[in-house]
Design an enzyme around this catalytic site. Structure first.
Site, PDB file in Angstrom:
ATOM      1  N   SER A 152     -23.383   0.073 -44.876  1.00 45.32           N
ATOM      2  CA  SER A 152     -24.089   0.863 -43.946  1.00 45.32           C
ATOM      3  C   SER A 152     -23.831   2.430 -44.505  1.00 45.32           C
ATOM      4  CB  SER A 152     -23.714   0.929 -42.448  1.00 45.32           C
ATOM      5  OG  SER A 152     -24.716   1.587 -41.659  1.00 45.32           O
TER       6      SER A 152
ATOM      7  N   ASP B 262     -33.707  -5.320 -42.602  1.00 43.73           N
ATOM      8  CA  ASP B 262     -32.557  -4.164 -41.941  1.00 43.73           C
ATOM      9  C   ASP B 262     -33.044  -2.818 -42.272  1.00 43.73           C
ATOM     10  OD1 ASP B 262     -30.603  -2.471 -41.957  1.00 43.73           O
ATOM     11  OD2 ASP B 262     -29.052  -3.398 -43.455  1.00 43.73           O
TER      12      ASP B 262
ATOM     13  N   HIS C 110     -29.166  -5.557 -39.331  1.00 44.42           N
ATOM     14  CA  HIS C 110     -28.050  -4.641 -39.979  1.00 44.42           C
ATOM     15  C   HIS C 110     -26.812  -5.108 -39.981  1.00 44.42           C
ATOM     16  CE1 HIS C 110     -26.643  -0.916 -41.921  1.00 44.42           C
ATOM     17  NE2 HIS C 110     -26.149  -0.875 -41.010  1.00 44.42           N
TER      18      HIS C 110
END
Length: 553
Positions: free
Chosen positions: A374, A438, A531
């Protein structure tokens, strides 16, 4: 263990000479949701009123703000609206995260519902303590796996590695290699004591340090990164792992949705929030970016590329550490009069760079990997990009690879071309892993004219864990009826898969009740549930097709 804990330091900065030496004033665009009201937002949305849009913008070229507001109206609108919503729920998110973390650890440390009941009857209820070896983050409770995949294979390859020109093609090594990176990226969400315990006792590696550094976008010590080596002496591998976006941290999510950029001459336009997270400037005073990223600053940037051995290059670069360790007054004398310069040794880029140089000098045969999930993935690729900008070529020669998971876009096409020579030849060194729908890798928004572009080798996994090597993930912008429909269908399948994967692939893949709850949430927000690091761990371990050549030690 040394953690960076000091706050930013201010001292004077004379920008006139700086701008003259550069020959031009740097370009930037800042989106400030707090500067405009709901009426401005409505006018901008409904009537495309450029004047209302400009209220949310701050630019180095004020005359072009209207053009920017018109050309990128919908992207700016999305950024402003989402960031306003996130900001509105910032405190509730923080309190929710605090309660969720405590509740999960309360149950876990008491052995679940039944264990808690028995402990209550016996008067032995355990109260979790934050920042201890037993206090696990929400990410850790989503996926409780901590051991490496085929750890023996990984260590054997590290210890018996050959020259840097060798290329390992065996599938078992590729999986173990990437598994170390995703597990380190997941581990970065934990506190320092948990990280140290897992690295030393489960991975049997050498924990080097954990840093908690100043993030100027968030105005707090929130950029976290840890470093490990495969062994304490004569190490072959150094790994740097940056923490990513925490589920209940509104500031982290605002950073991902930020549209602001700063243009670095010859390098390209770079996401401003990520630069601030590394401690390379502040949007409150954009001249600080110019100071940290300019090419001719002799105090920070040296070109040690030239004749001589790699070791001598590192030795020369290490001389710079003497300046890094100087006092504030000495540093002020060295760099002249500065204004609002964060104390560089308390920010992630400089703290990690200093330690990395020291480790490379100590371990002559070691190479290093940078990784993150991320937001951590964005910092992981930005770190070597700034090393190149600062002409740290002795360090870059020892780069083995960059592996990111669910990483947002960090800059424009010019940045990609700038880094290509350093990450693509003689073999690919930058691998960007994307799972299915995602949302985060699709941020900030990209289209035919928009500036944010991905680069590097993209390893895309669909919801069946089938891997494809592509230039760009499918549905790169997520938005749109067809893309959203597909995402919701995938979310339904992922919830079904969550209940059966422990039977189809083995007990180590059985998902926790908390992860299943996240899957249920994914029915409403599919891009967010996709995610989760769990999806990336499973992708690496269960990927069915692997056609990528990896670099070796």
């Amino acid at each position: 263990m040394a953690a960076a804990t000091s706050t930013a330091t201010e001292f004077e900065y004379n920008t006139n000479d700086q701008e003259k030496s550069e020959g031009s004033i740097a370009n930037y665009l800042i989106v400030r949701p707090e500067k405009g009201g709901m009426l401005d937002l409505l006018r901008y949305l409904a009537w495309a009123d450029k004047g209302s849009g400009e209220r949310f913008l701050e630019s180095s070229e004020e005359g072009n703000m209207g053009e920017e507001a018109a050309d990128h109206r919908w992207i700016i609108l999305v950024s402003v609206i989402v960031r306003k919503i996130i900001s509105l729920f910032g405190k509730p998110m923080e309190y929710t995260g605090f309660v969720v973390d405590f509740f999960l650890n309360f149950l876990f440390q008491n052995g679940g519902i039944m264990g808690l009941f028995l402990n209550f009857l016996q008067g032995k209820v355990v109260i979790p303590q934050r920042d201890t070896e037993t206090f696990i983050s929400s990410i850790g409770h989503l996926d409780g796996r901590i051991d490496l995949y085929r750890a023996g294979t990984l260590l054997e390859q590290i210890y018996h590695s050959g020259s840097a020109e060798e290329t390992i093609t065996e599938e078992k090594w590729n999986r173990a290699h990437m598994d170390l990176c995703i597990m380190a990226s997941k581990l970065a969400y934990e506190n320092a004591k948990v990280v140290q315990s897992v690295v030393a006792h489960h991975w049997k590696m050498h924990f080097v340090d954990f840093y908690n550094c100043w993030n100027d976008f968030q105005k707090e010590m929130s950029t976290q990164v840890f470093i490990l080596c495969d062994k304490p002496k004569d190490a072959n591998l150094i790994l740097i792992s940056f923490r990513g976006t925490e589920p209940f941290d509104a500031d982290d999510w605002e950073t991902d949705f930020d549209y602001s950029w700063y243009e670095i001459p010859k390098m390209g336009k770079v996401h401003m929030g990520f630069l601030e997270a590394l401690g390379l400037g502040s949007r409150d005073d954009t001249t600080t970016f110019q100071y940290h990223l300019q090419m001719n600053n002799s105090n920070l940037n040296h070109d040690y590329e030239g004749s001589g051995s790699l070791s001598s290059n590192i030795d020369s670069e290490m001389e710079q550490n003497e300046w890094d360790l100087s006092s504030d007054s000495d540093r002020a004398t060295a760099v002249g009069n500065k204004k609002f310069l964060p104390e560089i040794m308390k920010t992630a880029y400089y703290a990690v760079r200093k330690k990395l140089k020291s480790l490379l000098l100590e371990h002559k045969n070691a190479k290093f990997i940078v990784t993150g999930h991320s937001l951590g993935g964005a910092l992981a690729i930005l770190f070597p990009s700034v090393l190149v900008q600062h002409q740290q070529m002795g360090v870059m020669k020892r780069l083995l690879g960059v592996y990111t998971f669910g990483q947002p876009r960090i800059g424009n096409l010019q940045l990609a071309k700038f880094m290509e020579a350093h990450l693509e030849y003689p073999f690919p060194k930058y691998f960007r892993v994307v799972y299915s729908d995602d949302l985060v890798p699709r941020l900030p928004y990209d289209d035919k004219t928009f500036l944010y572009k991905h680069f590097g080798v993209c390893l895309y996994y669909n919801s069946l864990y089938i891997e494809r090597k592509v230039d760009e993930e499918p549905d790169p912008n997520f938005f749109g009826l067809r893309n959203i429909t597909s995402a919701y269908l995938n979310a339904i399948w992922e919830l079904i898969r969550s209940s059966i994967i422990g039977y189809t692939h083995g007990p180590e893949y059985k998902e926790s009740w908390f992860m299943m709850l996240a899957r249920i949430t994914g029915l409403a927000l599919p891009g967010i549930a996709a995610h989760c690091p769990t999806n990336y761990v499973n992708s690496v371990r269960l990927g069915k097709e692997r056609a990528v050549q990896m670099s070796s030690f």
